[in-house]
Design an enzyme around this catalytic site. Sequence first.
Site, PDB file in Angstrom:
ATOM      1  N   ARG A 239       0.829  -1.210   0.000  1.00  0.00           N
ATOM      2  CA  ARG A 239       0.000   0.000   0.000  1.00  0.00           C
ATOM      3  C   ARG A 239       0.859   1.255   0.000  1.00  0.00           C
ATOM      4  NH1 ARG A 239      -4.675   0.697   4.417  1.00  0.00           N
ATOM      5  NH2 ARG A 239      -2.895   1.147   5.766  1.00  0.00           N
TER       6      ARG A 239
ATOM      7  N   GLU B  66     -16.010   6.950   5.805  1.00  0.00           N
ATOM      8  CA  GLU B  66     -15.258   6.216   6.840  1.00  0.00           C
ATOM      9  C   GLU B  66     -15.123   7.128   8.053  1.00  0.00           C
ATOM     10  OE1 GLU B  66     -11.153   5.584   5.736  1.00  0.00           O
ATOM     11  OE2 GLU B  66     -11.063   7.493   4.685  1.00  0.00           O
TER      12      GLU B  66
ATOM     13  N   LYS C 184      -2.514   7.168   1.322  1.00  0.00           N
ATOM     14  CA  LYS C 184      -2.245   7.432   2.744  1.00  0.00           C
ATOM     15  C   LYS C 184      -1.135   8.479   2.784  1.00  0.00           C
ATOM     16  CE  LYS C 184      -2.092   4.808   7.036  1.00  0.00           C
ATOM     17  NZ  LYS C 184      -3.119   5.577   7.730  1.00  0.00           N
TER      18      LYS C 184
HETATM   19  N1  PXG Z   1      -9.172   5.160   7.277  1.00  0.00           N
HETATM   20  C1  PXG Z   1      -8.195   6.050   7.472  1.00  0.00           C
HETATM   21  C2  PXG Z   1      -8.385   7.445   7.015  1.00  0.00           C
HETATM   22  C3  PXG Z   1      -7.005   5.639   8.090  1.00  0.00           C
HETATM   23  O1  PXG Z   1      -6.030   6.505   8.275  1.00  0.00           O
HETATM   24  C4  PXG Z   1      -7.924   3.404   8.294  1.00  0.00           C
HETATM   25  C5  PXG Z   1      -9.064   3.862   7.657  1.00  0.00           C
HETATM   26  C6  PXG Z   1      -7.809   1.962   8.644  1.00  0.00           C
HETATM   27  O2  PXG Z   1      -6.904   1.319   7.746  1.00  0.00           O
HETATM   28  P1  PXG Z   1      -6.011   0.095   8.197  1.00  0.00           P
HETATM   29  O3  PXG Z   1      -5.238  -0.263   6.991  1.00  0.00           O
HETATM   30  O4  PXG Z   1      -5.185   0.567   9.345  1.00  0.00           O
HETATM   31  O5  PXG Z   1      -6.954  -0.973   8.604  1.00  0.00           O
HETATM   32  C7  PXG Z   1      -6.867   4.305   8.514  1.00  0.00           C
HETATM   33  C8  PXG Z   1      -5.615   3.880   9.185  1.00  0.00           C
HETATM   34  C9  PXG Z   1      -3.822   6.684  14.397  1.00  0.00           C
HETATM   35  C10 PXG Z   1      -3.642   5.895  13.159  1.00  0.00           C
HETATM   36  O6  PXG Z   1      -2.799   7.192  14.883  1.00  0.00           O
HETATM   37  C11 PXG Z   1      -4.719   5.526  12.385  1.00  0.00           C
HETATM   38  C12 PXG Z   1      -4.502   4.812  11.204  1.00  0.00           C
HETATM   39  C13 PXG Z   1      -3.255   4.476  10.843  1.00  0.00           C
HETATM   40  C14 PXG Z   1      -2.211   4.845  11.625  1.00  0.00           C
HETATM   41  C15 PXG Z   1      -2.392   5.567  12.794  1.00  0.00           C
HETATM   42  O7  PXG Z   1      -4.950   6.814  14.880  1.00  0.00           O
HETATM   43  N2  PXG Z   1      -5.579   4.512  10.452  1.00  0.00           N
END
Ligand code: PXG
Length: 294
Positions: free
Chosen positions: A55, A187, A154
């Site tokens: 990713r 989301e 991301k």
């Molecule tokens: N949506 C967004 C906008 C994200 O940033 C997710 C969904 C979930 O994706 P994954 O691949 O993690 O299942 C994310 C990821 C934090 C933090 O500090 C949050 C994420 C990643 C890293 C840190 O809260 N969320």
Amino acid sequence: MSDSNLQVFIDGEFLPEKDAKISVFDHGLLYGDGVFEGIRFYNGRVFKLEEHIERIFDSAKAIHLNIGFSHADMCQAVIDTIKANELTDGYVRLVITRGAGGLGLSPYRCEKESVIVIASKITLYPAEDYQNGLKLVTCSTRRPAHDTLSPAVKSLNYLSNVMAKIEAIAAGAEEGVMLNANGLVAECTGDNVFIVKRGLIFTPPVSAGMLDGITRRVVIDLARRSGHTLTEQELSRYDLYTADEVFLTGTAAEVIPVRVYDERVIGDGKPGPVTKSLMEDFRKMVETTGTPIY
Ligand code: PXG
């Protein structure tokens, strides 16, 4: 949060936390020009390492950022950083910035991208949030449209998520729901959204404008493997208000129930059976799979 003396990986070198610095001219800082990943490791194994590396390469490709590392080198950098900090359970933040350049937008004047890997312990949501569920509110800040900055990237531009998080906290909620340009649910600020209605599971498709969450993919797979019917379908706030269960997925949050959304109590206000069984399946999976570190 500052762990006492972390070893931070920057461009192939390990530096103690206090010396781990990058240039104030780095376009990651000046323009948010870069990409990142958040990865968890459990029990000495990195969960879905390949998927996270893939990713970040896709995010980098989308913003025309060349990563001077191979896919395998990047996996190794993550493993090496965890090892250098002698950790078995925690969180990795992988950041790739455009690098130091001039005071102008052009990325072509940046010398070389920077690769940063931080491995640390993770601050978890309190255990009671998993038992009782989270409070959510709708934020007025929308996810960017596909023709602005793809929400699938991301990127280091997380300001709309930060603004939404501020709104959620101001409303006394733990997370905020972000809508897309059409007013449908995209989301949360850092998690993907699922609902359960009459035993069926629904989640918005990635085309609704979200990060293609890796936890989301895992949960879709777990749900289908355990015989649930799961449909990717656009959802409105109404669908969440009237759902029997709502839960969120994310690397940090894992699988977490929702108790109340915009003051509407979800179901009977307690985590439902589908959410609970997926939480359990997810827990088993993270504890028994992943790339070994040691
Ligand atoms: N949506 C967004 C906008 C994200 O940033 C997710 C969904 C979930 O994706 P994954 O691949 O993690 O299942 C994310 C990821 C934090 C933090 O500090 C949050 C994420 C990643 C890293 C840190 O809260 N969320």
